[in-house]
Enzyme design. Structure first.
Site, PDB file in Angstrom:
ATOM      1  N   GLU A 134     -11.327   7.065  16.872  1.00 45.12           N
ATOM      2  CA  GLU A 134      -9.962   6.656  17.229  1.00 45.12           C
ATOM      3  C   GLU A 134      -9.889   6.084  18.645  1.00 45.12           C
ATOM      4  O   GLU A 134      -8.796   5.830  19.156  1.00 45.12           O
ATOM      5  CB  GLU A 134      -9.016   7.869  17.126  1.00 45.12           C
ATOM      6  CG  GLU A 134      -8.833   8.365  15.712  1.00 45.12           C
ATOM      7  CD  GLU A 134      -7.969   7.414  14.894  1.00 45.12           C
ATOM      8  OE1 GLU A 134      -6.857   7.104  15.336  1.00 45.12           O
ATOM      9  OE2 GLU A 134      -8.431   6.967  13.826  1.00 45.12           O
TER      10      GLU A 134
ATOM     11  N   LYS B 245     -11.691   9.122   3.442  1.00 48.22           N
ATOM     12  CA  LYS B 245     -10.228   9.154   3.620  1.00 48.22           C
ATOM     13  C   LYS B 245      -9.562   8.102   2.750  1.00 48.22           C
ATOM     14  O   LYS B 245      -9.952   6.929   2.799  1.00 48.22           O
ATOM     15  CB  LYS B 245      -9.866   8.878   5.091  1.00 48.22           C
ATOM     16  CG  LYS B 245     -10.247   9.994   6.034  1.00 48.22           C
ATOM     17  CD  LYS B 245      -9.469   9.947   7.341  1.00 48.22           C
ATOM     18  CE  LYS B 245      -9.814   8.804   8.233  1.00 48.22           C
ATOM     19  NZ  LYS B 245      -9.182   8.873   9.559  1.00 48.22           N
TER      20      LYS B 245
ATOM     21  N   LYS C 147       0.883  -1.177   0.000  1.00 50.00           N
ATOM     22  CA  LYS C 147       0.000   0.000   0.000  1.00 50.00           C
ATOM     23  C   LYS C 147       0.915   1.221   0.000  1.00 50.00           C
ATOM     24  O   LYS C 147       1.099   1.884   1.030  1.00 50.00           O
ATOM     25  CB  LYS C 147      -0.904  -0.052   1.248  1.00 50.00           C
ATOM     26  CG  LYS C 147      -1.992   1.005   1.273  1.00 50.00           C
ATOM     27  CD  LYS C 147      -2.901   0.871   2.479  1.00 50.00           C
ATOM     28  CE  LYS C 147      -2.876   2.087   3.356  1.00 50.00           C
ATOM     29  NZ  LYS C 147      -3.880   2.075   4.417  1.00 50.00           N
TER      30      LYS C 147
HETATM   31  N1  LIG Z   1     -10.804   5.372   6.527  1.00 51.94           N
HETATM   32  C1  LIG Z   1      -9.961   4.520   5.975  1.00 51.94           C
HETATM   33  O1  LIG Z   1      -9.505   4.746   4.878  1.00 51.94           O
HETATM   34  C2  LIG Z   1      -9.586   3.234   6.694  1.00 51.94           C
HETATM   35  C3  LIG Z   1     -10.289   2.795   7.826  1.00 51.94           C
HETATM   36  C4  LIG Z   1      -9.941   1.563   8.397  1.00 51.94           C
HETATM   37  C5  LIG Z   1      -8.901   0.816   7.847  1.00 51.94           C
HETATM   38  N2  LIG Z   1      -8.223   1.312   6.754  1.00 51.94           N
HETATM   39  C6  LIG Z   1      -7.105   0.549   6.153  1.00 51.94           C
HETATM   40  O2  LIG Z   1      -7.533  -0.765   5.839  1.00 51.94           O
HETATM   41  C7  LIG Z   1      -6.406  -1.633   5.874  1.00 51.94           C
HETATM   42  C8  LIG Z   1      -6.783  -2.913   6.588  1.00 51.94           C
HETATM   43  O3  LIG Z   1      -7.874  -3.516   5.928  1.00 51.94           O
HETATM   44  P1  LIG Z   1      -7.990  -5.105   5.778  1.00 51.94           P
HETATM   45  O4  LIG Z   1      -7.800  -5.762   7.083  1.00 51.94           O
HETATM   46  O5  LIG Z   1      -9.233  -5.356   5.015  1.00 51.94           O
HETATM   47  O6  LIG Z   1      -6.659  -5.435   4.927  1.00 51.94           O
HETATM   48  P2  LIG Z   1      -6.397  -6.250   3.576  1.00 51.94           P
HETATM   49  O7  LIG Z   1      -6.927  -5.524   2.418  1.00 51.94           O
HETATM   50  O8  LIG Z   1      -4.941  -6.576   3.533  1.00 51.94           O
HETATM   51  O9  LIG Z   1      -7.189  -7.633   3.781  1.00 51.94           O
HETATM   52  C9  LIG Z   1      -6.711  -8.560   4.749  1.00 51.94           C
HETATM   53  C10 LIG Z   1      -6.394  -9.920   4.116  1.00 51.94           C
HETATM   54  O10 LIG Z   1      -7.609 -10.589   3.795  1.00 51.94           O
HETATM   55  C11 LIG Z   1      -7.557 -11.096   2.455  1.00 51.94           C
HETATM   56  N3  LIG Z   1      -8.954 -11.119   1.998  1.00 51.94           N
HETATM   57  C12 LIG Z   1      -9.672 -10.105   1.477  1.00 51.94           C
HETATM   58  N4  LIG Z   1     -10.950 -10.479   1.296  1.00 51.94           N
HETATM   59  C13 LIG Z   1     -11.043 -11.772   1.713  1.00 51.94           C
HETATM   60  C14 LIG Z   1     -12.109 -12.711   1.796  1.00 51.94           C
HETATM   61  N5  LIG Z   1     -13.347 -12.389   1.421  1.00 51.94           N
HETATM   62  N6  LIG Z   1     -11.827 -13.937   2.283  1.00 51.94           N
HETATM   63  C15 LIG Z   1     -10.588 -14.279   2.680  1.00 51.94           C
HETATM   64  N7  LIG Z   1      -9.547 -13.423   2.649  1.00 51.94           N
HETATM   65  C16 LIG Z   1      -9.774 -12.191   2.171  1.00 51.94           C
HETATM   66  C17 LIG Z   1      -6.634 -10.166   1.724  1.00 51.94           C
HETATM   67  O11 LIG Z   1      -6.041 -10.790   0.604  1.00 51.94           O
HETATM   68  C18 LIG Z   1      -5.598  -9.840   2.813  1.00 51.94           C
HETATM   69  O12 LIG Z   1      -4.601 -10.827   2.851  1.00 51.94           O
HETATM   70  C19 LIG Z   1      -5.284  -0.878   6.544  1.00 51.94           C
HETATM   71  O13 LIG Z   1      -4.322  -0.513   5.587  1.00 51.94           O
HETATM   72  C20 LIG Z   1      -5.968   0.361   7.110  1.00 51.94           C
HETATM   73  O14 LIG Z   1      -5.112   1.483   7.140  1.00 51.94           O
HETATM   74  C21 LIG Z   1      -8.547   2.484   6.174  1.00 51.94           C
END
Ligand SMILES: NC(=O)c1ccc[n+]([C@@H]2O[C@H](COP(=O)([O-])OP(=O)(O)OC[C@H]3O[C@@H](n4cnc5c(N)ncnc54)[C@H](O)[C@@H]3O)[C@@H](O)[C@H]2O)c1
Ligand SMILES: [Zn+2]
Length: 411
Positions: A262, A160, A94
């Site tokens: 937060e 965001k 990212k």
């Molecule tokens: N306001 C915002 O923009 C905001 C708010 C909260 C979090 N975030 C961001 O989001 C990120 C974390 O999100 P995340 O946990 O979704 O991360 P991610 O996108 O890495 O997904 C987590 C893992 O799950 C896998 N995956 C995705 N969909 C799946 C499914 N349906 N079944 C099985 N596996 C699946 C992905 O390949 C990855 O390995 C962080 O970078 C954080 O900063 C942003």
């Protein structure tokens, strides 16, 4: 990745497609349409084709690509050219290098102001896609198809968009609201129990810090094993949308009352960073798990300061237990390392404070924040924070990970 995708359930060829439920929320002057369904990828594809785009750019990661994104792109391509951009999963991708590569590929593909960027995946491809859509021609349409609980319940309900730099997480970004969000809870439910649990912790946070009226519903829904059905996840989503939708109405940039989101994150981010640091003896703590433990510390701090009653602290304990997060996830961490990371919290700079203070979101009661000024941040002496972190780690060691089999807080 903790688990592989199970094979998709066979569709009933005779049954009608389940209807999509429609919701809305507002981000500034943009009214965002949200469509919810179960096992409805064909309907998602139909909704996308109805956008009258001249081109589609799908952004996903290499895990989600094979299962969901390529299928959607394949269907959509029958009406308009579609480009599939994928990066390896994980925070390390990212970044500006991924974004810059995707911008060049999208321009080579001849995207125009009428094109649509579609994010398919968790919060990481969602943020990369958000920034890509926000930068191309100073902003083209963005659609989110979130596939994790964190993405569905948290990151897509926001304007965001940011990527990481070598300095810190989410340091380069902008605000760019989505046009449309489509959630297939059948896909979201395919996540590993640990990922489903981690995502659900943010909903627990919303209830404790902002909307305690949701606590009875959460008592009914939460399960430590996180064996949630698509219908459970839809209910959890509705709880999140109700809270985030209300906050975003008054604070679309999440700078004022949005800071309440937060809650638990000051210590939570530090636990995440300390556990994942090179040389750490701890297992990396996931974001939502870290937020849950960070809320336990925030409640302890507020109690030590005489602001939060024992009943409210007990409700924190109860919900953190019900969601399935245990303090022994902190095994291998030490207080000083966690305190070091707390010193770099990104809420520093919102308000003037001294280096011996930690600005934290604290509660005076469930759903009632303390806080000076307009940011709901309370400067807390570092020694109080250190004492509460020490207590968290002490109780974690006391537990020793001795859970009943099948409780996989540690897998
Ligand atoms: N306001 C915002 O923009 C905001 C708010 C909260 C979090 N975030 C961001 O989001 C990120 C974390 O999100 P995340 O946990 O979704 O991360 P991610 O996108 O890495 O997904 C987590 C893992 O799950 C896998 N995956 C995705 N969909 C799946 C499914 N349906 N079944 C099985 N596996 C699946 C992905 O390949 C990855 O390995 C962080 O970078 C954080 O900063 C942003
Ligand atoms: Zn969070």
């Amino acid at each position: 990745m903790d688990s592989q995708f199970p094979p998709p359930a066979p569709a009933d060829p005779h049954g009608p497609p389940p209807p999509l439920t429609e919701r809305h929320f507002s981000l500034g002057d943009r009214r965002v349409r949200v469509l919810l369904g179960h096992d409805c990828l064909d309907d998602v594809a139909q909704v996308l084709t109805a956008l009258d785009a001249d081109r589609f750019v799908f952004v996903t990661d290499d895990t989600v690509q094979g299962v969901v994104a390529s299928k959607l792109a394949g269907v959509v391509e029958q009406t308009a050219p579609a480009l599939l951009l994928s990066h390896p999963p994980g925070e390390a991708h990212k970044n500006l290098a991924t974004l810059s590569r995707f911008i060049d590929l999208a321009l080579d593909f001849k995207v125009t102001r009428r094109s649509v960027v579609v994010a398919v995946g968790g919060g990481i491809p969602g943020n990369v896609a958000g920034l890509l859509a926000g930068l191309l021609f100073r902003g083209i349409r963005l659609v989110h198809v979130p596939t994790t609980v964190i993405a569905a319940c948290d990151s897509v309900i926001s304007a965001k968009q940011a990527v990481n730099t070598a300095h810190a997480k989410n340091t380069v970004g902008l605000y760019h609201p989505p046009e449309l969000i489509v959630v297939d809870f059948g896909v979201v439910a395919m996540g590993s129990p640990r990922d489903l649990r981690s995502g659900t912790c943010e909903t627990v946070k919303n209830a404790l810090a902002i909307e305690p009226g949701q606590i009875p519903t959460l008592r009914r829904l939460l399960r430590p094993r996180a064996d949630y059905t698509p219908a459970d996840l839809e209910e959890i989503f509705e709880l999140s949308l109700a809270v985030k939708g209300r906050l975003l109405l008054e604070d679309p940039h999440e700078k004022y009352s949005g800071v309440l989101l937060e809650y638990g994150h000051t210590v939570g981010h530090a636990l995440e960073l300390a556990s994942a640091a090179p040389g750490s003896r701890a297992v990396p703590v996931k974001h939502g798990e870290a937020v849950a433990l960070g809320m336990a510390v925030a409640a302890d701090v507020a109690h030590r300061l005489g602001a939060l009653g024992a009943d409210a602290v007990a409700t924190h304990e109860e919900l953190i237990e019900r969601v399935g997060v245990c303090r022994c996830l902190t095994a291998g961490l030490d207080t000083e390392t966690v305190m070091h990371h707390i010193g770099f919290d990104n809420k520093r700079g919102y308000e003037a404070h001294t280096s011996s203070d930690v600005p934290m979101v604290l509660l005076g009661a469930l759903g009632v924040p303390l806080g000076l000024g307009q940011h709901y941040l309370t400067p807390v002496p570092r020694r109080e924070v250190r004492a509460a972190v020490h207590e968290l780690l002490r109780r974690g060691r006391e537990c020793g990970g001795d859970h009943d089999p099948g409780h996989d807080a540690h897998d």
